[in-house]
Enzyme design. Structure first.
Site, mmCIF file in Angstrom:
data_model
loop_
_atom_site.group_PDB
_atom_site.id
_atom_site.type_symbol
_atom_site.label_atom_id
_atom_site.label_comp_id
_atom_site.label_asym_id
_atom_site.label_seq_id
_atom_site.Cartn_x
_atom_site.Cartn_y
_atom_site.Cartn_z
ATOM 1 N N TYR A 71 -9.948 -16.982 3.552
ATOM 2 C CA TYR A 71 -10.374 -15.500 4.163
ATOM 3 C C TYR A 71 -9.791 -15.241 5.533
ATOM 4 C CZ TYR A 71 -11.690 -10.874 4.983
ATOM 5 O OH TYR A 71 -12.792 -9.797 5.331
ATOM 6 N N PHE A 123 10.173 11.889 4.001
ATOM 7 C CA PHE A 123 9.560 10.541 3.042
ATOM 8 C C PHE A 123 8.299 11.293 2.759
ATOM 9 C CE2 PHE A 123 8.212 7.089 0.557
ATOM 10 C CZ PHE A 123 9.407 7.295 -0.824
ATOM 11 N N LYS A 257 10.518 -3.510 -0.296
ATOM 12 C CA LYS A 257 12.408 -3.988 -0.848
ATOM 13 C C LYS A 257 13.196 -4.653 0.029
ATOM 14 C CE LYS A 257 10.262 1.101 -1.686
ATOM 15 N NZ LYS A 257 9.458 1.173 -1.020
ATOM 16 N N ARG A 381 14.439 12.793 -7.082
ATOM 17 C CA ARG A 381 14.221 13.009 -6.067
ATOM 18 C C ARG A 381 14.770 14.919 -5.268
ATOM 19 N NH1 ARG A 381 11.255 8.868 -3.821
ATOM 20 N NH2 ARG A 381 9.631 10.357 -4.914
ATOM 21 N N PHE A 448 4.761 13.918 -7.720
ATOM 22 C CA PHE A 448 5.916 13.189 -9.295
ATOM 23 C C PHE A 448 5.574 12.566 -9.732
ATOM 24 C CE2 PHE A 448 6.771 9.967 -5.887
ATOM 25 C CZ PHE A 448 6.533 10.269 -4.545
HETATM 26 N N1 F0G Z 1 9.191 4.424 3.514
HETATM 27 C C1 F0G Z 1 10.064 4.733 2.400
HETATM 28 C C2 F0G Z 1 11.766 4.740 2.890
HETATM 29 C C3 F0G Z 1 10.352 4.399 1.438
HETATM 30 O O1 F0G Z 1 10.891 4.460 0.230
HETATM 31 C C4 F0G Z 1 8.748 3.819 0.810
HETATM 32 C C5 F0G Z 1 8.484 3.963 -0.935
HETATM 33 C C6 F0G Z 1 7.564 3.844 1.387
HETATM 34 C C7 F0G Z 1 7.801 4.149 3.004
HETATM 35 C C8 F0G Z 1 6.640 3.515 1.299
HETATM 36 O O2 F0G Z 1 6.476 2.323 0.974
HETATM 37 O O3 F0G Z 1 5.803 1.918 -1.805
HETATM 38 O O4 F0G Z 1 5.733 0.263 -0.289
HETATM 39 O O5 F0G Z 1 3.565 2.459 -0.200
HETATM 40 N N2 F0G Z 1 9.767 3.351 -1.899
HETATM 41 C C9 F0G Z 1 9.472 3.197 -3.020
HETATM 42 C C10 F0G Z 1 10.763 3.977 -3.544
HETATM 43 C C11 F0G Z 1 8.123 4.152 -3.148
HETATM 44 O O6 F0G Z 1 10.689 3.741 -4.681
HETATM 45 O O7 F0G Z 1 11.315 4.310 -3.284
HETATM 46 P P1 F0G Z 1 5.249 1.101 -0.563
#
Ligand code: F0G
Length: 456
Positions: A71, A123, A257, A381, A448
């Site tokens: 934990y 974003f 990512k 988008r 979306f």
């Molecule tokens: N910032 C950016 C630039 C992102 O692309 C994402 C997520 C997040 C923050 C949030 O992160 O999903 O781990 O909570 N983008 C995904 C996409 C969902 O499909 O572009 P997360």
């Protein structure tokens, strides 16, 4: 040699299901013409997102077996912390379940009602957390970013004059931090240059304003700096990333990512007092500060994913695959956002489906059509993603009305890219017969994800 090839070979495969057109018609109607509501099983090539969809390496999978599921004080946390400090250069790390977990904590700590948060384009989740904390997002990206056809090499750059104007208008004390993303997702995966970030840093320092990086795709940003910016062509990606982060005071990160994992993220802060506040909040929303919503094995996979992500041959192959698909579409005269971005190809639905007005959701319609054509899943988008103004409740009408073909890392082959390009070309050829959509269900937040539509 003129060709490159992937710097890996395939060890495990996952079979894909092929569907008939009739099955796809049924599936997309059931999904309310929203690709988020399709079952993954019914998808052939899944280009919905590059988030959490990467293939892990044998080195990462081996790390999964070394999960220390204590934990508190898991050794995997310390491995992760060490790698973030080493490659990103930040001092204090709080793990979170994913990017938006970090955004929530950051927004709660730094934003007071009435504050303004300038950023290089919004974003979705980032802006919502800023708004829920009482802040107002202000777009300070250069104008070229809103123009799908501008060939500016760094469309993610901040327009310094817009930033100065905001500081003069509201005062530096009303700006808790500048939110800088590299690369800029909603602009088409476009990078910000090192020179620009350095200038933003200097300006911010003069006014005593912090910069918080959205580091989600900062490694991809580093690749563009290496390829396009003077003085960086001989520097390693890891070196560039480290310098890039050094102009900022902390970051939020979706490890799903760049960091090549299926789940995970972190919040990094150089200021110890802020870190302490974050560590206090994390136990309410995410978990203890040494796991933040992740299993030990997930932290190990991310620690190892970071190491792999900054390797030059990895990132060249990763972005090279995106460029391969994009170049094919460009050669065939299909309207996409240029220059080709880091993680995705963005079809320009305004030019693709000229007959559909923005209020009839051309990008949403195009994404549905790609699925019907070939079982390819993409993401809207455009106006659906942009949502409504928090003040007036009116729809935002973004300049960019795009369909994102997002390429997961290390998952699909060149043949999948060829098939995707051919499917897009087929839809383009038959585009005149397509009509728009009507929204029949609209969720309150981040609509979306769950909105539903009918064919007009
Ligand atoms: N910032 C950016 C630039 C992102 O692309 C994402 C997520 C997040 C923050 C949030 O992160 O999903 O781990 O909570 N983008 C995904 C996409 C969902 O499909 O572009 P997360």
């Amino acid at each position: 040699r003129r060709s490159w090839a992937e710097p890996y070979k395939i060890k495990v495969v996952e079979p894909l299901k092929m569907t008939t057109r009739a099955e796809r018609e049924q599936a997309i109607a059931t999904a309310g013409y929203n690709t988020f509501l399709l079952r993954s099983e019914d998808v052939y090539i899944d280009l919905l997102t590059d988030s959490g969809t990467s293939a892990m390496s044998d080195y990462q999978w081996a790390g999964m077996m070394l999960g220390d599921e204590a934990y508190a004080g898991s050794k995997n946390f310390y491995n992760l912390e060490e790698n973030i400090q080493k490659y990103y250069g930040y001092r204090h790390i709080v793990p979170t379940h994913q990017g938006r977990g970090a955004e929530n904590i950051l927004s709660q700590i730094l934003i007071k009602p009435g504050d303004y948060i300038p950023g290089n384009m919004y974003f979705t989740t980032t802006r919502l957390h800023q708004e829920l904390a009482g802040g107002t997002f202000v777009d300070v990206i250069i104008d070229e970013a809103h123009d799908a056809e501008s060939l500016h090499p760094f469309k993610g750059n901040v327009d310094l004059q817009k930033l100065i104007d905001l500081i003069e208008r509201v005062g530096a004390e009303r700006i808790p931090y500048i939110s800088v993303a590299g690369t800029v997702n909603m602009a088409g995966g476009q990078p910000i240059s090192m020179a620009n970030l350095r200038e933003v840093h200097q300006l911010a320092q003069t006014h005593g304003i912090r910069i918080i990086l959205d580091a989600t795709r900062a490694v991809e940003n580093a690749y563009f700096i290496q390829q396009r910016e003077e003085d960086y062509s001989n520097q390693a990606i890891a070196t560039i990333l480290h310098e890039f982060c050094s102009y900022t005071d902390g970051c939020t990160m979706s490890g799903k990512k760049d960091a090549l994992v299926n789940i995970g993220g972190w919040l990094a802060l150089n200021d110890y007092n802020l870190y302490e506040e974050a560590r206090n909040l994390i136990v309410i929303y995410e978990g203890l500060h040494t796991y933040g919503g992740m299993a030990g094995r997930d932290m190990e996979a991310m620690a190892r994913g970071i190491e792999e992500s900054v390797k030059d041959d990895h990132i060249r192959a990763r972005i090279g695959q995106v460029e391969y698909l994009g170049q094919k579409l460009l050669d065939w005269g299909i309207p996409i956002v240029v220059p080709i971005g880091g993680h995705a190809i963005y079809l320009d639905a305004k030019r693709f489906l000229e007959q559909i007005p923005q209020e009839e959701f051309p990008a949403q319609r195009l994404a549905a059509e790609l699925y019907l054509e070939a079982g390819i899943r993409a993401m809207e988008r455009g106006i659906v993603s942009a949502g409504r103004s928090k003040e007036t409740g009116d729809n935002y009408y973004p300049e960019l009305e795009l369909v994102r073909l997002t390429i997961p890392r290390r998952v699909y082959t060149q043949a999948h890219m060829d098939l995707t390009a051919e499917a897009v070309e087929e839809v383009y050829y038959n585009r005149d017969r397509l009509r728009g959509l009507k929204m029949i269900y609209e969720p309150k937040y981040l609509r979306f994800f769950q909105a539903r539509f009918e064919l007009l």
